[in-house]
Design a protein around this motif. Structure first.
Motif, mmCIF file in Angstrom:
data_model
loop_
_atom_site.group_PDB
_atom_site.id
_atom_site.type_symbol
_atom_site.label_atom_id
_atom_site.label_comp_id
_atom_site.label_asym_id
_atom_site.label_seq_id
_atom_site.Cartn_x
_atom_site.Cartn_y
_atom_site.Cartn_z
ATOM 1 N N ALA A 349 0.824 -1.202 0.000
ATOM 2 C CA ALA A 349 0.000 0.000 0.000
ATOM 3 C C ALA A 349 0.860 1.256 0.000
ATOM 4 C CB ALA A 349 -0.931 -0.002 1.221
ATOM 5 N N THR A 350 1.985 1.231 0.714
ATOM 6 C CA THR A 350 2.872 2.392 0.760
ATOM 7 C C THR A 350 3.457 2.696 -0.610
ATOM 8 O OG1 THR A 350 3.428 1.944 3.076
ATOM 9 C CG2 THR A 350 4.951 3.330 1.823
ATOM 10 N N VAL A 351 3.953 1.659 -1.269
ATOM 11 C CA VAL A 351 4.531 1.865 -2.603
ATOM 12 C C VAL A 351 3.469 2.327 -3.585
ATOM 13 C CG1 VAL A 351 5.725 0.745 -4.521
ATOM 14 C CG2 VAL A 351 6.332 0.163 -2.157
ATOM 15 N N LEU A 352 2.306 1.703 -3.538
ATOM 16 C CA LEU A 352 1.264 2.007 -4.508
ATOM 17 C C LEU A 352 0.710 3.422 -4.326
ATOM 18 C CD1 LEU A 352 -0.300 0.868 -6.852
ATOM 19 C CD2 LEU A 352 -1.957 -0.091 -5.248
ATOM 20 N N VAL A 353 0.485 3.836 -3.084
ATOM 21 C CA VAL A 353 -0.079 5.164 -2.877
ATOM 22 C C VAL A 353 0.916 6.248 -3.277
ATOM 23 C CG1 VAL A 353 0.651 5.504 -0.462
ATOM 24 C CG2 VAL A 353 -1.449 6.552 -1.284
ATOM 25 N N MET A 354 2.198 6.007 -3.046
ATOM 26 C CA MET A 354 3.192 6.989 -3.476
ATOM 27 C C MET A 354 3.290 7.035 -5.000
ATOM 28 S SD MET A 354 4.431 8.760 -1.022
ATOM 29 C CE MET A 354 5.787 9.496 -1.927
ATOM 30 N N ALA A 355 3.154 5.889 -5.648
ATOM 31 C CA ALA A 355 3.201 5.867 -7.116
ATOM 32 C C ALA A 355 2.019 6.633 -7.705
ATOM 33 C CB ALA A 355 3.221 4.426 -7.613
ATOM 34 N N ILE A 356 0.830 6.428 -7.150
ATOM 35 C CA ILE A 356 -0.345 7.152 -7.653
ATOM 36 C C ILE A 356 -0.212 8.642 -7.367
ATOM 37 C CG2 ILE A 356 -2.840 7.394 -7.467
ATOM 38 C CD1 ILE A 356 -3.005 4.447 -6.778
ATOM 39 N N ALA A 357 0.292 8.990 -6.180
ATOM 40 C CA ALA A 357 0.496 10.404 -5.852
ATOM 41 C C ALA A 357 1.491 11.039 -6.815
ATOM 42 C CB ALA A 357 0.978 10.535 -4.407
ATOM 43 N N GLY A 358 2.561 10.315 -7.138
ATOM 44 C CA GLY A 358 3.522 10.847 -8.102
ATOM 45 C C GLY A 358 2.944 10.984 -9.491
ATOM 46 N N ALA A 359 2.072 10.042 -9.878
ATOM 47 C CA ALA A 359 1.430 10.138 -11.189
ATOM 48 C C ALA A 359 0.548 11.384 -11.271
ATOM 49 C CB ALA A 359 0.602 8.883 -11.445
ATOM 50 N N LEU A 360 -0.161 11.686 -10.196
ATOM 51 C CA LEU A 360 -0.993 12.892 -10.181
ATOM 52 C C LEU A 360 -0.137 14.151 -10.261
ATOM 53 C CD1 LEU A 360 -3.496 11.715 -7.432
ATOM 54 C CD2 LEU A 360 -4.064 12.149 -9.831
ATOM 55 N N ALA A 361 0.964 14.170 -9.508
ATOM 56 C CA ALA A 361 1.871 15.314 -9.609
ATOM 57 C C ALA A 361 2.496 15.384 -11.000
ATOM 58 C CB ALA A 361 2.952 15.210 -8.537
ATOM 59 N N GLY A 362 2.736 14.216 -11.611
ATOM 60 C CA GLY A 362 3.267 14.212 -12.962
ATOM 61 C C GLY A 362 2.346 14.873 -13.962
ATOM 62 N N MET A 363 1.037 14.791 -13.726
ATOM 63 C CA MET A 363 0.094 15.489 -14.604
ATOM 64 C C MET A 363 0.306 16.992 -14.555
ATOM 65 S SD MET A 363 -3.421 13.321 -13.943
ATOM 66 C CE MET A 363 -4.329 14.359 -15.101
ATOM 67 N N SER A 364 0.771 17.507 -13.413
ATOM 68 C CA SER A 364 1.082 18.934 -13.319
ATOM 69 C C SER A 364 2.268 19.286 -14.201
ATOM 70 C CB SER A 364 1.375 19.306 -11.863
ATOM 71 O OG SER A 364 0.273 19.062 -11.032
ATOM 72 N N GLY A 365 3.273 18.401 -14.211
ATOM 73 C CA GLY A 365 4.421 18.654 -15.076
ATOM 74 C C GLY A 365 4.044 18.644 -16.540
ATOM 75 N N VAL A 366 3.161 17.735 -16.929
ATOM 76 C CA VAL A 366 2.696 17.698 -18.316
ATOM 77 C C VAL A 366 1.894 18.954 -18.642
ATOM 78 C CG1 VAL A 366 1.343 16.408 -19.999
ATOM 79 C CG2 VAL A 366 2.660 15.183 -18.271
ATOM 80 N N ALA A 367 1.065 19.398 -17.707
ATOM 81 C CA ALA A 367 0.279 20.614 -17.934
ATOM 82 C C ALA A 367 1.176 21.823 -18.150
ATOM 83 C CB ALA A 367 -0.659 20.851 -16.756
ATOM 84 N N GLN A 368 2.325 21.829 -17.484
ATOM 85 C CA GLN A 368 3.239 22.959 -17.645
ATOM 86 C C GLN A 368 3.927 22.948 -19.000
ATOM 87 O OE1 GLN A 368 2.365 25.357 -15.494
ATOM 88 N NE2 GLN A 368 4.499 25.739 -14.949
ATOM 89 N N VAL A 369 4.491 21.814 -19.394
ATOM 90 C CA VAL A 369 5.288 21.786 -20.624
ATOM 91 C C VAL A 369 4.430 21.627 -21.866
ATOM 92 C CG1 VAL A 369 7.322 20.923 -19.419
ATOM 93 C CG2 VAL A 369 5.708 19.298 -20.418
ATOM 94 N N ALA A 370 3.308 20.937 -21.757
ATOM 95 C CA ALA A 370 2.470 20.691 -22.930
ATOM 96 C C ALA A 370 1.266 21.611 -22.992
ATOM 97 C CB ALA A 370 1.984 19.238 -22.949
ATOM 98 N N GLY A 371 0.977 22.320 -21.913
ATOM 99 C CA GLY A 371 -0.193 23.171 -21.911
ATOM 100 C C GLY A 371 0.098 24.644 -21.822
ATOM 101 N N THR A 372 0.890 25.044 -20.832
ATOM 102 C CA THR A 372 1.097 26.470 -20.580
ATOM 103 C C THR A 372 2.366 26.994 -21.238
ATOM 104 O OG1 THR A 372 -0.006 26.179 -18.440
ATOM 105 C CG2 THR A 372 1.213 28.220 -18.779
ATOM 106 N N GLU A 373 3.520 26.365 -20.982
ATOM 107 C CA GLU A 373 4.799 26.911 -21.446
ATOM 108 C C GLU A 373 5.190 26.413 -22.833
ATOM 109 O OE1 GLU A 373 6.136 29.198 -19.710
ATOM 110 O OE2 GLU A 373 4.854 28.965 -17.942
ATOM 111 N N LYS A 374 4.933 25.142 -23.091
ATOM 112 C CA LYS A 374 5.275 24.487 -24.364
ATOM 113 C C LYS A 374 6.778 24.357 -24.583
ATOM 114 C CE LYS A 374 0.983 25.912 -26.582
ATOM 115 N NZ LYS A 374 0.416 26.522 -25.358
ATOM 116 N N VAL A 375 7.546 24.633 -23.558
ATOM 117 C CA VAL A 375 8.999 24.406 -23.545
ATOM 118 C C VAL A 375 9.378 23.931 -22.154
ATOM 119 C CG1 VAL A 375 9.547 26.119 -25.337
ATOM 120 C CG2 VAL A 375 9.491 26.796 -22.931
ATOM 121 N N LEU A 376 10.617 23.473 -22.006
ATOM 122 C CA LEU A 376 11.133 23.045 -20.706
ATOM 123 C C LEU A 376 12.214 24.010 -20.261
ATOM 124 C CD1 LEU A 376 11.240 20.847 -18.469
ATOM 125 C CD2 LEU A 376 13.055 19.757 -19.819
ATOM 126 N N THR A 377 12.043 24.560 -19.067
ATOM 127 C CA THR A 377 13.048 25.425 -18.456
ATOM 128 C C THR A 377 13.294 24.939 -17.026
ATOM 129 O OG1 THR A 377 11.433 27.003 -17.576
ATOM 130 C CG2 THR A 377 12.224 27.377 -19.827
#
Length: 476
Positions: A349-377
């Motif tokens: 449960a510890t590994v799985l909940v952290m993996a899902i939490a990281g996946a949700l945070a990863g969606m924020s990274g995608v929103a930044q590079v693919a949605g708002t900025e369109k570049v990586l800085t």
């Protein structure tokens, strides 16, 4: 003495209470009439019926334990719906925001020139001082609203609602990262590594976006999957280390944040990530097929990521409240030892909940590079990962509460610039208000005390007369 020593005989000979059936007051051996009334399956019992049942239609003295304590809550009592609403955790969060805005308004007024001038003759004309304080705070908050929700001076309907669209755009990464933090909180894990998870997701998503050239649809899907997998692996590694070695997740996530940041800075100075012909640490622009489409046209920056944030909120709600694994997460968060005794694999449960939490945070990274900025800085994560902790706390670690908190903080960010332009109020005031919100969220008794909402004291005050009356009745 004879009357009180024969309660069952009196109850057997007493007439039926008006409006009730005989079988609802039948008792088992050793059970009082009030306890028999409490065992009924009737959802609601009014005060008159409860009193009649407690005294067997008037044949017995009132019991020493009040009826309301035996059979639940009597309508209108201290546990009424209205009181539950105003003393619940959700209302405490709302009041914490309100109190922070009030104190923020006072801080805004303290920097206003008109307030300073009127303070010089405060005792001669106090009305001028208080009027200046109200005017300064009102002007700033009106400007904040116009910069984040609706600007009546905008050009046309599109211009008037442009601030709202900007708020939703800024709130998108806050919501998804906040959901990741909140999910970990519910499982008893303090995930403060959303910052690093956003960075790793941004690295992988941007590389897929500018290095691969694929058809539209497929390309964007791979960008999204790369970001989610990157965040999940980065956080899942923390969960694995905690589960296997017992290392504390706070220390691990802090260190992983720095590792991700310096790894990003290194990559942005390598040929694989640095834009050709540039000396600044910036990546090539993502292909048009790899970016989120703008859902309301090109006049706004609002993109598909906001709809995915809504879907993520629904997903987290379903996981926590409707799935078996969500029950395991909550059980581990409530008591890991008891969960282990019940047969739940706490390590898994510890590994799985952290993996899902990281996946949700990863969606924020995608929103930044693919949605708002369109570049990586190197500023791809900004402060979203740390603000996500505040968002999760304000949302009480619930999916929809976190969603609402993300919208609020997005409004603060979007409106702060307009507030500074119109009124000259420093933009850092918004950070002070956010900090005050965290302070009050961490101290619910303080908020209840300020607004006079202390249910325990009110219950004790109402219970004291009843206890005295019951004691008097028994003594008689």
């Amino acid at each position: 003495m004879t009357e009180t020593n024969q309660p069952r005989h009196a109850a057997d000979s007493a007439p039926d209470a008006p409006g009730t059936e005989r079988d609802v007051t039948e008792q088992t051996p050793g059970q009082t009439p009030g306890q028999a009334a409490a065992d009924r399956d009737t959802p609601e019992v009014d005060a008159a019926t409860a009193t009649s049942l407690d005294t067997a239609g008037g044949a017995l003295r009132p019991s020493a334990v009040p009826v309301s304590a035996q059979s639940g809550t009597v309508p209108g009592g201290p546990d009424s719906l209205l009181r539950k609403i105003f003393t619940g955790s959700g209302m405490v969060s709302v009041l914490a925001v309100l109190l922070a805005l009030i104190l923020g308004g006072l801080l805004i007024a303290s920097t206003d020139k008109a307030v300073s001038a009127s303070a010089g003759y405060l005792f001669a004309r106090p009305s001028d001082f208080f009027s200046a304080v109200w005017s300064a705070a009102t002007r700033s908050y009106v400007a904040l609203f116009q910069g984040s929700v609706f600007n009546p001076r905008g050009s046309g309907v599109a211009g008037q609602f442009a601030p709202l669209m900007e708020t939703l755009t800024i709130a998108t990464p806050l919501i998804t990262a906040g959901l990741g933090v909140a999910l970990a909180f519910r499982a008893g894990l303090f995930n403060i590594g959303a910052q690093g998870q956003i960075i790793i997701a941004g690295i992988l998503a941007s590389w897929v976006g500018f290095a691969l050239h694929l058809p539209m649809g497929l390309h964007l899907l791979l960008v999204l999957v790369a970001g989610i997998v990157g965040g999940a692996l980065w956080a899942g590694l923390v969960g694995f280390l905690k589960a296997r070695t017992g290392a504390h997740e706070v220390i691990l996530t802090i260190m992983f944040n720095y590792i991700a940041l310096y790894f990003l800075r290194y990559l942005l100075n390598t040929p694989a990530f640095q834009r050709p012909g540039e000396t600044n640490p910036i990546s090539p622009i993502l292909d048009p097929s790899a970016v989120y489409p703008q859902i309301l046209g090109t006049q706004y920056r609002l993109h598909l990521g906001f709809l995915l944030a809504i879907a993520a909120t629904v997903f987290v709600w379903w996981v926590l409240n409707r799935s078996t694994i969500g029950f395991e997460f909550r059980a581990v968060g409530a008591n890991p030892q008891a969960a282990l005794t019940a047969g739940i694999d706490v390590r898994r449960a510890t590994v799985l909940v952290m993996a899902i939490a990281g996946a949700l945070a990863g969606m924020s990274g995608v929103a930044q590079v693919a949605g708002t900025e369109k570049v990586l800085t190197d500023g791809v994560a900004a402060t979203y990962g740390f603000d996500a902790i505040t968002v999760a706390l304000l949302g009480r670690s619930t999916p929809w509460g976190t969603f609402a908190a993300g919208l609020l903080f997005g409004a603060f960010r979007a409106g702060a610039v307009q507030m500074q332009i119109q009124t000259g109020t420093p933009i850092d005031i918004v950070l002070v208000v956010q900090s005050l919100i965290v302070l009050f969220i961490a101290a619910p008794p303080l908020v209840r005390a300020v607004f006079g909402l202390n249910p325990r004291k009110k219950k004790a005050a109402k219970a004291t007369p009843s206890s005295k009356a019951a004691t008097t009745g028994v003594a008689a």
